[in-house]
Design an enzyme around this catalytic site. Sequence first.
Site, PDB file in Angstrom:
ATOM      1  N   SER A  63       0.456  -1.202  -0.368  1.00 33.78           N
ATOM      2  CA  SER A  63      -0.153  -0.341   0.102  1.00 33.78           C
ATOM      3  C   SER A  63       1.195   1.450  -0.229  1.00 33.78           C
ATOM      4  O   SER A  63       0.158   2.453  -0.450  1.00 33.78           O
ATOM      5  CB  SER A  63      -1.060  -0.003   1.398  1.00 33.78           C
ATOM      6  OG  SER A  63      -1.685  -0.468   0.945  1.00 33.78           O
ATOM      7  N   LYS A  66       0.504   3.227  -2.962  1.00 38.37           N
ATOM      8  CA  LYS A  66      -0.548   4.147  -2.972  1.00 38.37           C
ATOM      9  C   LYS A  66      -0.270   5.798  -3.086  1.00 38.37           C
ATOM     10  O   LYS A  66      -1.029   6.607  -2.938  1.00 38.37           O
ATOM     11  CB  LYS A  66      -2.237   3.966  -1.966  1.00 38.37           C
ATOM     12  CG  LYS A  66      -2.245   2.541  -1.966  1.00 38.37           C
ATOM     13  CD  LYS A  66      -3.103   2.451  -1.094  1.00 38.37           C
ATOM     14  CE  LYS A  66      -3.770   1.197  -1.254  1.00 38.37           C
ATOM     15  NZ  LYS A  66      -4.182  -0.024  -0.041  1.00 38.37           N
ATOM     16  N   TYR A 188      -3.036  -2.226 -10.027  1.00 38.90           N
ATOM     17  CA  TYR A 188      -2.736  -2.188  -8.527  1.00 38.90           C
ATOM     18  C   TYR A 188      -2.233  -3.931  -8.068  1.00 38.90           C
ATOM     19  O   TYR A 188      -1.582  -3.002  -7.976  1.00 38.90           O
ATOM     20  CB  TYR A 188      -4.579  -2.050  -8.249  1.00 38.90           C
ATOM     21  CG  TYR A 188      -4.883  -2.422  -6.864  1.00 38.90           C
ATOM     22  CD1 TYR A 188      -4.533  -0.946  -6.435  1.00 38.90           C
ATOM     23  CD2 TYR A 188      -4.885  -3.156  -6.189  1.00 38.90           C
ATOM     24  CE1 TYR A 188      -4.531  -1.052  -5.037  1.00 38.90           C
ATOM     25  CE2 TYR A 188      -4.553  -3.459  -4.402  1.00 38.90           C
ATOM     26  CZ  TYR A 188      -4.829  -2.477  -3.738  1.00 38.90           C
ATOM     27  OH  TYR A 188      -4.407  -2.250  -3.054  1.00 38.90           O
ATOM     28  N   TYR A 240      -4.439   3.459   7.700  1.00 43.08           N
ATOM     29  CA  TYR A 240      -5.989   2.682   8.010  1.00 43.08           C
ATOM     30  C   TYR A 240      -6.138   3.171   9.336  1.00 43.08           C
ATOM     31  O   TYR A 240      -6.503   4.396   9.816  1.00 43.08           O
ATOM     32  CB  TYR A 240      -5.578   1.120   7.988  1.00 43.08           C
ATOM     33  CG  TYR A 240      -5.253   0.529   6.549  1.00 43.08           C
ATOM     34  CD1 TYR A 240      -4.979   0.951   5.981  1.00 43.08           C
ATOM     35  CD2 TYR A 240      -4.066   0.159   6.927  1.00 43.08           C
ATOM     36  CE1 TYR A 240      -4.098   0.830   4.551  1.00 43.08           C
ATOM     37  CE2 TYR A 240      -2.999  -0.535   6.355  1.00 43.08           C
ATOM     38  CZ  TYR A 240      -3.577  -0.086   4.934  1.00 43.08           C
ATOM     39  OH  TYR A 240      -1.918  -0.642   3.820  1.00 43.08           O
ATOM     40  N   VAL A 258       1.131  -4.124   3.739  1.00 42.22           N
ATOM     41  CA  VAL A 258       1.223  -5.495   4.605  1.00 42.22           C
ATOM     42  C   VAL A 258       2.277  -6.463   4.238  1.00 42.22           C
ATOM     43  O   VAL A 258       2.558  -6.553   5.020  1.00 42.22           O
ATOM     44  CB  VAL A 258      -0.461  -5.802   3.922  1.00 42.22           C
ATOM     45  CG1 VAL A 258      -1.361  -5.374   4.040  1.00 42.22           C
ATOM     46  CG2 VAL A 258      -0.279  -6.349   2.863  1.00 42.22           C
TER      47      VAL A 258
HETATM   48  N1  GLU Z   1      -2.175  -5.298  -2.063  1.00 44.62           N
HETATM   49  C1  GLU Z   1      -2.740  -5.218  -0.843  1.00 44.62           C
HETATM   50  C2  GLU Z   1      -3.764  -5.654  -1.234  1.00 44.62           C
HETATM   51  O1  GLU Z   1      -5.148  -5.008  -1.505  1.00 44.62           O
HETATM   52  C3  GLU Z   1      -1.997  -4.286  -0.820  1.00 44.62           C
HETATM   53  C4  GLU Z   1      -3.096  -3.713   0.957  1.00 44.62           C
HETATM   54  C5  GLU Z   1      -1.338  -3.139   2.140  1.00 44.62           C
HETATM   55  O2  GLU Z   1      -0.508  -3.179   1.758  1.00 44.62           O
HETATM   56  O3  GLU Z   1      -2.717  -2.279   3.089  1.00 44.62           O
HETATM   57  O4  GLU Z   1      -5.076  -6.423  -0.062  1.00 44.62           O
END
Ligand code: GLU
Length: 304
Positions: A63, A66, A188, A240, A258
């Site tokens: 993430s 992003k 993505y 988050y 993650v």
């Molecule tokens: N590729 C992960 C997903 O879409 C990213 C989530 C993350 O890093 O929080 O679930």
Amino acid sequence: MIYKEVIERIYDSMLNQTGEGKVASYIPALSSIDPKSYAISVCDLEGGEFSIGDSDVRFTIQSISKVFVLAMVSRYLGDKLWERVGREPSGTAFNSLIQLEQERGIPRNPFINSGALVVTDMLIDLYPNPKQAILDFVREICGNRDICYNEEVAKSELEHSHRNLALANFMKSFGNIKNDIDTIIDIYCNQCSISMSTKELAKSFLFLANTGVNPINGQKVVGPRSSKRMNALMLTCGLYNESGDFAYRVGLPGKSGVGGGIAAIIPGRLAIAVWSPELNNNGNSYRGIATLEQFTTDIGISVF
Ligand code: GLU
């Protein structure tokens, strides 16, 4: 580097602090990562650098990507971006569907999965070859031409992306997804699989500590207003449903993934990246957060 001793001390004291969380396994290819991996890298705006631990080992940034894709889109769209994605903390998990129904397909912010999928959808309309453009962008900001996607992780996530597909389909039903869903999910999953070390990650965040200008080559990555806004979003939404606690404990704009990475900045001073793959229940690296908390406490500097 003036932070060397502080970081060495933190590293030594937390080196054996493992076993309190779990490496992400919902993307099967991530489950084979050594849970004990640990790295810290700091870069300052004067060109100082210091790293310790597994700081040359690459891991998937997940993430954290992003932030990069948002920067690429905000270069072109400016305020139009906010017609399709909000800028409030969600208070829900990174991949939650709950708010989307009530809020008619407009994700709370660009740093949860639904928001990032909308931003990737926008990216497709702005860049003729989005996957290559993302790599070019990241290579440029960290000054390393051999940054790549981890194809095994991207493939593994693609095969297990039912929830992200559900988010994209749901938003499409509200008219907030324009392009082909499989194309969006493919881009993505690839952006999440970008592999970087903490050394590279810290460098790539320096522009956000420097009002949008990359201090390595003097190039403007985003304007000062976008930089300010991206930092505000990282502070309020970067971890988050643990963003409030992160602001409380660490006091810096930051973004987690993650894969166990967290990148954060101190405006006007430095960027710091930490990697420790064991995650807490919110999907964030608990040792990564503890490391950053100790860092801002020990140096006595945060944004507050
Ligand atoms: N590729 C992960 C997903 O879409 C990213 C989530 C993350 O890093 O929080 O679930």
